[in-house]
Design an enzyme around this catalytic site. Structure first.
Site, PDB file in Angstrom:
ATOM      1  N   ASP A   1       0.811  -1.209   0.000  1.00 31.19           N
ATOM      2  CA  ASP A   1       0.000   0.000   0.000  1.00 31.19           C
ATOM      3  C   ASP A   1       0.853   1.271   0.000  1.00 31.19           C
ATOM      4  O   ASP A   1       1.582   1.538   0.955  1.00 31.19           O
ATOM      5  CB  ASP A   1      -0.885  -0.062   1.262  1.00 31.19           C
TER       6      ASP A   1
ATOM      7  N   GLU B   1      -2.664   1.761  -4.446  1.00 35.13           N
ATOM      8  CA  GLU B   1      -2.193   3.147  -4.570  1.00 35.13           C
ATOM      9  C   GLU B   1      -3.296   4.039  -5.130  1.00 35.13           C
ATOM     10  O   GLU B   1      -3.003   5.047  -5.745  1.00 35.13           O
ATOM     11  CB  GLU B   1      -0.896   3.232  -5.394  1.00 35.13           C
TER      12      GLU B   1
ATOM     13  N   GLY C   1      -5.309   4.116  -7.539  1.00 39.85           N
ATOM     14  CA  GLY C   1      -5.488   4.450  -8.943  1.00 39.85           C
ATOM     15  C   GLY C   1      -4.628   5.600  -9.432  1.00 39.85           C
ATOM     16  O   GLY C   1      -4.819   6.104 -10.535  1.00 39.85           O
TER      17      GLY C   1
ATOM     18  N   ASN D   1      -1.522   7.689 -11.027  1.00 42.56           N
ATOM     19  CA  ASN D   1      -0.604   7.456 -12.151  1.00 42.56           C
ATOM     20  C   ASN D   1      -1.103   6.355 -13.070  1.00 42.56           C
ATOM     21  O   ASN D   1      -0.319   5.611 -13.652  1.00 42.56           O
ATOM     22  CB  ASN D   1       0.798   7.099 -11.643  1.00 42.56           C
TER      23      ASN D   1
ATOM     24  N   ASP E   1     -10.467   4.821  -0.890  1.00 46.22           N
ATOM     25  CA  ASP E   1     -11.103   3.827  -0.015  1.00 46.22           C
ATOM     26  C   ASP E   1     -12.628   3.859  -0.124  1.00 46.22           C
ATOM     27  O   ASP E   1     -13.248   4.915  -0.093  1.00 46.22           O
ATOM     28  CB  ASP E   1     -10.721   4.098   1.446  1.00 46.22           C
TER      29      ASP E   1
HETATM   30  C1  GLA Z   1      -5.315   2.498   3.041  1.00 47.83           C
HETATM   31  C2  GLA Z   1      -5.946   1.405   2.191  1.00 47.83           C
HETATM   32  C3  GLA Z   1      -6.987   0.665   3.012  1.00 47.83           C
HETATM   33  C4  GLA Z   1      -6.313   0.075   4.248  1.00 47.83           C
HETATM   34  C5  GLA Z   1      -5.639   1.182   5.042  1.00 47.83           C
HETATM   35  C6  GLA Z   1      -4.819   0.629   6.207  1.00 47.83           C
HETATM   36  O1  GLA Z   1      -6.231   3.495   3.357  1.00 47.83           O
HETATM   37  O2  GLA Z   1      -6.544   1.950   1.037  1.00 47.83           O
HETATM   38  O3  GLA Z   1      -7.570  -0.363   2.231  1.00 47.83           O
HETATM   39  O4  GLA Z   1      -5.379  -0.881   3.855  1.00 47.83           O
HETATM   40  O5  GLA Z   1      -4.775   1.947   4.231  1.00 47.83           O
HETATM   41  O6  GLA Z   1      -4.129   1.608   6.893  1.00 47.83           O
END
Ligand code: GLA
Length: 405
Positions: A172, A207, A209, A211, A230
């Site tokens: 992530d 990431e 979406g 780039n 998210d």
């Molecule tokens: C980001 C991701 C989520 C989750 C959180 C955890 O926001 O997009 O899906 O993994 O981090 O901190």
């Protein structure tokens, strides 16, 4: 390390990352011609197609448990995945998201924190149920929840995951910015490290979406990549994301999938029609089906929604074609997914607040004349229709049919 030496090390690392990404880009343009990276859907695919031949299915701790996830929650998710029938319906990955990370030992190897006393024993437990287990990390110094990231320890972390017996990594990008080149370099580095372990580990890029990750995701070994920010457990969040996926279909296929984020089904923030829309749309999109609810407390409706095999078969179709919108009139949308057997799965979606009749003309889905129509949620043949099919669709709901010429 002092603050300033840490910063200097960071600058060196950043310079090295930029240099290696420049090298990658140069090689790529020699090999594929100028600009090919940006144009090709599967530029130099190094994603292992045997790892995610169909979109991954499983569960992830984040949407429901967030930082409250622990060893017990993961074990009970694994238990429930089997006892609820989800495993039988195809769900296999039990994935631990952020907040499991502890400190590194003196040699730099990551330890799990007090919530996870023995990661290897937990993985053995999940495997003993016939399931697989996944974990989470970040390419930067910190994860999105502020825990230890993998920067500078990629090989050690990959080795540790393999030693613990893990099968899936969500990686992530949590820095506030990042160029395409920096991302390509960071993701390639971890992918190389995973490959080096010799253990098959699904590589999930996260990431948001940025780039246009779909253009380069497969080339860095991504089996799936997030295409959005998210999701939250609200109709408008889910609908914005789901209906916003149109146009990305050419980038998905066996081994490499667009990921519009995990499911919210069963978390309580949407009504039954809205959750049915969520599941139907994700299946038409050939999206990874990663449940995000508390599997140990599911209503019969939630279980039925998550385990309807005719609907899951749409998502898991071996042709691996992502569906797309074929017609739209304001808040009424018709989406279609071409299936391996030549049939077309059609979703009639109503995004308005009143019940409405929605029609699909067979010419919009490449079907001539008469075709048999089956309702996938009702498990019911509706008969033979000529030229078009229409149905009344509840507010925020869907009618999902399979149309066989
Ligand atoms: C980001 C991701 C989520 C989750 C959180 C955890 O926001 O997009 O899906 O993994 O981090 O901190």
């Amino acid at each position: 390390m002092t603050h300033s030496s840490r910063r200097t090390a960071g600058v060196h690392r950043a310079t090295a990352a930029i240099l290696s990404s420049l090298a990658i880009l140069l090689l790529a343009s020699f090999a594929y011609g100028h600009g090919a990276l940006a144009q090709s859907a599967v530029a130099n695919p190094s994603a292992d197609p045997t790892l995610a031949a169909t979109p991954p299915m499983g569960w992830n701790s984040w949407n429901h448990f967030a930082n409250r996830v622990d060893d017990k929650a993961v074990r009970s998710a694994a238990d429930a995945m089997v006892s609820s029938g989800m495993e039988g319906a195809g769900y296999i990955y039990v994935n631990i998201d952020d907040t499991w990370e502890g400190k590194r030992d003196a040699d730099g190897f990551i330890q799990s924190n007090e919530k996870f006393p023995d990661m290897k024993a937990l993985a053995d437990y999940v495997h003993s149920k016939g399931l697989k287990i996944g974990i989470y990390s970040s390419p930067g110094p910190r994860t999105c929840a502020g825990f230890e990231g993998s920067l500078g320890h990629e090989e050690q972390d990959a080795e540790t995951y393999a030693k613990w017996g893990l099968d899936y990594l969500k990686y992530d990008w949590c820095q506030p910015t990042g160029t395409r080149e920096q991302m390509i370099a960071a993701y390639t580095k971890m992918h190389d490290a995973l490959v080096k372990t010799g253990r098959p580990i699904v590589f999930s890029l996260c990431e948001y979406g940025w780039n246009k990750v779909w253009e380069w995701g497969p080339s860095v070994g991504g089996n799936l990549w997030r295409t959005t920010g998210d999701i939250s457990d609200r109709y408008f969040s889910m609908a914005d994301i789901g209906f916003g996926q149109n146009g990305l279909e050419k980038f998905a296929g066996p081994g490499h999938w667009n990921d519009p984020d995990m499911l919210e089904i069963g978390n309580g923030g949407m009504n039954e029609d809205e959750y049915r829309t969520h599941m139907s749309l994700w299946c038409i999109l050939a999206a990874p089906l990663i449940a995000g609810n508390d599997l140990s407390r599911m209503t019969p409706f939630t279980i039925e929604l998550l385990t309807n095999r005719e609907v899951i078969a749409v998502d898991q179709d071996p042709a691996g074609k992502q569906g797309y919108r074929v017609a739209q009139e304001g808040p009424f949308e018709v989406w279609m997914k071409p299936m391996a057997d030549g049939s077309k799965v059609v979703g009639l979606f109503n995004r308005q607040r009143t019940i409405e009749e929605i029609v699909v003309n067979f010419s919009q889905i490449g079907v001539n004349g008469a075709a048999n129509v089956r309702d996938l949620w009702l498990h019911k043949d509706l008969g033979s229709f000529r030229d078009k099919f229409s149905a009344f669709v509840p507010s925020h709901g869907v009618v999902l049919v399979r149309i066989k010429p």
